[in-house]
Design an enzyme around this catalytic site. Structure first.
Site, PDB file in Angstrom:
ATOM      1  CG  ASP A  13      72.846  26.242  51.740  1.00  0.00           C
ATOM      2  OD1 ASP A  13      72.995  26.301  52.971  1.00  0.00           O
ATOM      3  OD2 ASP A  13      72.398  27.193  51.075  1.00  0.00           O
ATOM      4  CB  SER A  14      69.085  25.738  54.101  1.00  0.00           C
ATOM      5  OG  SER A  14      69.549  27.004  53.673  1.00  0.00           O
ATOM      6  CB  CYS A  76      74.835  25.156  55.121  1.00  0.00           C
ATOM      7  SG  CYS A  76      73.680  25.883  56.292  1.00  0.00           S
ATOM      8  CD  GLU A 156      66.359  29.892  49.043  1.00  0.00           C
ATOM      9  OE1 GLU A 156      65.556  29.294  48.306  1.00  0.00           O
ATOM     10  OE2 GLU A 156      67.473  29.410  49.354  1.00  0.00           O
ATOM     11  CB  CYS A 188      74.810  33.402  55.317  1.00  0.00           C
ATOM     12  SG  CYS A 188      73.316  32.686  54.599  1.00  0.00           S
ATOM     13  CG  HIS A 190      70.990  31.829  51.082  1.00  0.00           C
ATOM     14  ND1 HIS A 190      71.309  30.669  51.739  1.00  0.00           N
ATOM     15  CD2 HIS A 190      69.814  31.583  50.432  1.00  0.00           C
ATOM     16  CE1 HIS A 190      70.367  29.772  51.515  1.00  0.00           C
ATOM     17  NE2 HIS A 190      69.445  30.303  50.723  1.00  0.00           N
TER      18      HIS A 190
HETATM   19  N1  DGL Z   1      73.003  29.363  53.438  1.00  0.00           N
HETATM   20  C1  DGL Z   1      72.985  28.979  54.787  1.00  0.00           C
HETATM   21  C2  DGL Z   1      74.194  29.419  55.560  1.00  0.00           C
HETATM   22  O1  DGL Z   1      75.247  29.521  54.972  1.00  0.00           O
HETATM   23  C3  DGL Z   1      71.709  29.008  55.549  1.00  0.00           C
HETATM   24  C4  DGL Z   1      70.713  30.075  55.282  1.00  0.00           C
HETATM   25  C5  DGL Z   1      69.433  29.679  55.989  1.00  0.00           C
HETATM   26  O2  DGL Z   1      68.894  28.635  55.609  1.00  0.00           O
HETATM   27  O3  DGL Z   1      69.031  30.372  56.926  1.00  0.00           O
HETATM   28  O4  DGL Z   1      74.145  29.628  56.738  1.00  0.00           O
END
Ligand code: DGL
Length: 269
Positions: A13-14, A76, A156, A188, A190
């Site tokens: 993931d990011s 992600c 984050e 997402c 996150h």
């Molecule tokens: N967690 C990621 C997603 O599911 C990306 C969040 C990001 O880096 O903007 O899209």
């Protein structure tokens, strides 16, 4: 490249968000070795262009391929929406699972009134990938999406139930709630970190879909079908790689994975 049941599962993931997928895979398949890469140097992905996101996806997959994984899970949604084909190309035949398809399938199964809400990054919502995936299963479902970019930095930072995060989430969710959705996809990875707060705002009548659990179930199924489930009895800790600030990542990991975290390795992208 020799792949066997003892080969690891690569997940990326990011940043910290994909740990929600690591947690779900660990809970379901505790003896699987996991290599996780969080691209902390380049987070967020969701506000970048498609060209950039595809380049990042290529790099991330390349990093995981060095560990000869038996499967790659794209934890992600942004990459799942815009660059899954690149991951497959670089993965050279290794099965690739994206969180987006898993989340879409689960949402369709849960919705009773055919009004599904999606929250995700700007890139994911602009791509309409969730609408395509959901309407490919059931064309009569109405899909409403809202981008919630400000929730990523809150996750984050580990601001799980911060009043500022709550205020922003309320603002983002108001429009979707007015559409009488009965199912809300955390589009997402996150966002599951903020799941309790989001569920609280949405209210008890809205079913929250966390694609992390859905993709973990799919991973187990795919590995079983390919005879690649690791049948060792010994649970293993994930091997964690990041592209920046390993110490900060380790502190946050403790918060989210809630157990003993091994060292976090710094890799160059
Ligand atoms: N967690 C990621 C997603 O599911 C990306 C969040 C990001 O880096 O903007 O899209």
């Amino acid at each position: 490249m020799t792949i066997s049941a003892s080969s690891p599962i690569g997940i990326f993931d990011s940043g910290i968000g994909g740990l929600t997928v690591v947690k779900a895979v660990q809970a379901l398949l505790p003896s699987e070795r996991i290599i996780y890469f969080g691209d902390t140097a380049r987070v967020p992905y969701g506000s970048k262009s498609q060209v950039t996101i595809r380049r990042y996806a290529q790099d991330d997959t390349g990093i995981l391929m060095k560990y000869q994984p038996k499967m790659i899970i794209v934890a992600c949604n942004t990459v799942s929406a815009l660059a899954l084909d690149i991951v497959e190309q670089v993965g050279k035949g290794v099965p690739v699972l994206g969180v987006l398809a898993a989340g879409a399938e689960l949402a369709v199964r849960h919705s009773r009134n055919s009004h599904i809400g999606i929250i995700g990054t700007q890139a994911t919502t602009l791509s309409n990938a969730y609408s395509f995936a959901i309407n490919a299963i059931d064309p009569d479902i109405e899909v409403f999406s809202t981008a919630c970019p400000l929730l990523v930095p809150f996750a984050e930072e580990g601001f799980i139930n911060h009043p500022a995060a709550r205020m922003i989430a309320q603002e983002y969710l108001a429009e979707l709630l007015a559409r009488k959705i009965d199912t809300l996809v955390l589009g997402c990875t996150h966002y599951p970190i903020l799941k309790e707060m989001i569920g609280d705002i949405a209210g008890p009548d809205i079913h929250i879909i966390d694609s992390a659990e859905a993709v973990a179930a799919k991973a187990g199924q795919t590995l079983a079908e390919n005879g690649l489930l690791n049948d060792s009895e010994i649970p293993v800790s994930p091997h964690l790689l990041v592209s920046d600030l390993p110490q900060k990542f380790k502190t946050l990991c403790r918060l989210f994975l809630g157990n003993d975290i091994p060292d976090v390795e710094l890799v160059e992208v």
